[in-house]
Design an enzyme around this catalytic site. Structure first.
Site, short mmCIF file in Angstrom:
data_model
loop_
_atom_site.label_atom_id
_atom_site.label_comp_id
_atom_site.label_asym_id
_atom_site.label_seq_id
_atom_site.Cartn_x
_atom_site.Cartn_y
_atom_site.Cartn_z
N ARG A 1 0.83 -1.20 0.00
CA ARG A 1 0.00 0.00 0.00
C ARG A 1 0.87 1.25 0.00
O ARG A 1 1.89 1.32 0.68
CB ARG A 1 -0.94 0.00 1.20
CG ARG A 1 -1.93 -1.15 1.12
CD ARG A 1 -3.22 -0.94 1.87
NE ARG A 1 -4.15 -2.02 1.52
CZ ARG A 1 -5.02 -1.97 0.52
NH1 ARG A 1 -5.13 -0.87 -0.22
NH2 ARG A 1 -5.80 -3.00 0.25
N ASP A 2 0.44 2.25 -0.78
CA ASP A 2 1.14 3.53 -0.82
C ASP A 2 0.99 4.23 0.53
O ASP A 2 -0.08 4.22 1.13
CB ASP A 2 0.55 4.40 -1.94
CG ASP A 2 1.44 5.58 -2.27
OD1 ASP A 2 2.02 5.60 -3.38
OD2 ASP A 2 1.57 6.50 -1.42
N HIS B 1 1.50 2.36 -9.99
CA HIS B 1 0.44 2.71 -9.04
C HIS B 1 -0.85 2.04 -9.52
O HIS B 1 -1.22 2.18 -10.70
CB HIS B 1 0.18 4.22 -9.03
CG HIS B 1 1.33 5.07 -8.60
ND1 HIS B 1 1.39 5.66 -7.36
CD2 HIS B 1 2.45 5.47 -9.25
CE1 HIS B 1 2.49 6.38 -7.26
NE2 HIS B 1 3.16 6.29 -8.40
N HIS C 1 7.81 1.55 -10.35
CA HIS C 1 6.60 1.17 -9.60
C HIS C 1 5.39 1.52 -10.44
O HIS C 1 5.35 2.56 -11.10
CB HIS C 1 6.53 1.85 -8.23
CG HIS C 1 6.79 3.33 -8.25
ND1 HIS C 1 8.05 3.86 -8.44
CD2 HIS C 1 5.97 4.39 -8.11
CE1 HIS C 1 7.99 5.17 -8.41
NE2 HIS C 1 6.73 5.53 -8.22
N VAL D 1 10.41 8.35 -6.72
CA VAL D 1 11.24 7.23 -6.26
C VAL D 1 11.83 6.53 -7.49
O VAL D 1 11.08 6.02 -8.34
CB VAL D 1 10.41 6.24 -5.42
CG1 VAL D 1 11.31 5.09 -4.95
CG2 VAL D 1 9.77 6.94 -4.23
N ASN E 1 5.00 6.58 -13.39
CA ASN E 1 5.71 7.84 -13.64
C ASN E 1 7.18 7.55 -13.93
O ASN E 1 7.78 6.66 -13.33
CB ASN E 1 5.59 8.75 -12.42
CG ASN E 1 4.15 9.15 -12.13
OD1 ASN E 1 3.41 9.48 -13.05
ND2 ASN E 1 3.76 9.14 -10.86
P1 DGP Z 1 6.10 8.54 -7.80
O1 DGP Z 1 5.84 10.02 -7.71
O2 DGP Z 1 5.39 7.88 -8.98
O3 DGP Z 1 7.58 8.23 -7.74
O4 DGP Z 1 5.41 7.92 -6.50
C1 DGP Z 1 6.09 7.51 -5.35
C2 DGP Z 1 5.06 7.00 -4.38
O5 DGP Z 1 5.73 6.32 -3.35
C3 DGP Z 1 4.21 8.09 -3.70
O6 DGP Z 1 2.84 7.88 -4.06
C4 DGP Z 1 4.41 7.87 -2.22
C5 DGP Z 1 5.04 6.49 -2.15
N1 DGP Z 1 6.00 6.33 -1.08
C6 DGP Z 1 7.09 7.09 -0.83
N2 DGP Z 1 7.76 6.64 0.23
C7 DGP Z 1 7.09 5.52 0.65
C8 DGP Z 1 7.30 4.61 1.71
O7 DGP Z 1 8.25 4.69 2.49
N3 DGP Z 1 6.39 3.59 1.84
C9 DGP Z 1 5.33 3.47 1.00
N4 DGP Z 1 4.49 2.45 1.22
N5 DGP Z 1 5.09 4.32 -0.02
C10 DGP Z 1 5.97 5.33 -0.18
#
Ligand code: DGP
Length: 126
Positions: free
Chosen positions: A34-35, A111, A109, A105, A96
């Site tokens: 989960r995000d 979403h 990934h 990140v 992205n």
């Molecule tokens: P993007 O902008 O596409 O790189 O999205 C990165 C996503 O990663 C963002 O929706 C928040 C999520 N995210 C960042 N740090 C963490 C984390 O430590 N744990 C989890 N579960 N999600 C994270």
């Protein structure tokens, strides 16, 4: 220019177990969790275990087994969470990449978003 994978990125730390996560599904080559900052009632991230920065990096360098596993995992999560239109109301996939894609990140990934009407695909030029 060749991609350089940063093994200190947050998802690499999650894969190594250095940071906890809310796991939805684990497979040999992929992890779904989960995000941490959900933007819809259902917001799940699917990542390959391998060191890939973006979708194009993955598609060009991953093994067939990794690609099949990653693709199937995304579909399995959609069905497990009943987001699939066959059982539920549908979902959106987003991957992205880079500066214009506003990728935070640098580990591939996808979403999976659902649980509400998500609106049009792009809402602004910001
Ligand atoms: P993007 O902008 O596409 O790189 O999205 C990165 C996503 O990663 C963002 O929706 C928040 C999520 N995210 C960042 N740090 C963490 C984390 O430590 N744990 C989890 N579960 N999600 C994270």
């Amino acid at each position: 220019m060749a991609y350089v994978y940063d093994d200190q990125n947050i998802f690499a730390k999650i894969l190594r177990g250095e940071i906890p996560n809310s796991t939805v599904l684990e497979t040999k080559y992929s992890l779904a969790f989960r995000d941490v900052a959900p933007q819809a009632p259902d917001h799940i991230l699917v990542i390959p275990r391998g060191p890939y920065v973006t979708f194009d990096h993955f598609a060009a360098n991953a093994t067939d087994a990794e690609i099949v596993d990653f693709t199937r995992t995304i579909g399995d999560v959609c069905r497990m969470t009943t987001l699939d239109p066959d059982n539920g109301d549908g979902y959106r996939l987003i991957a992205n990449a880079g500066d214009h894609g506003v990728q935070d990140v640098p580990h591939l990934h996808v979403h999976i978003l659902g649980g509400r009407v998500l609106g049009r695909m792009l809402s602004s030029t910001d």
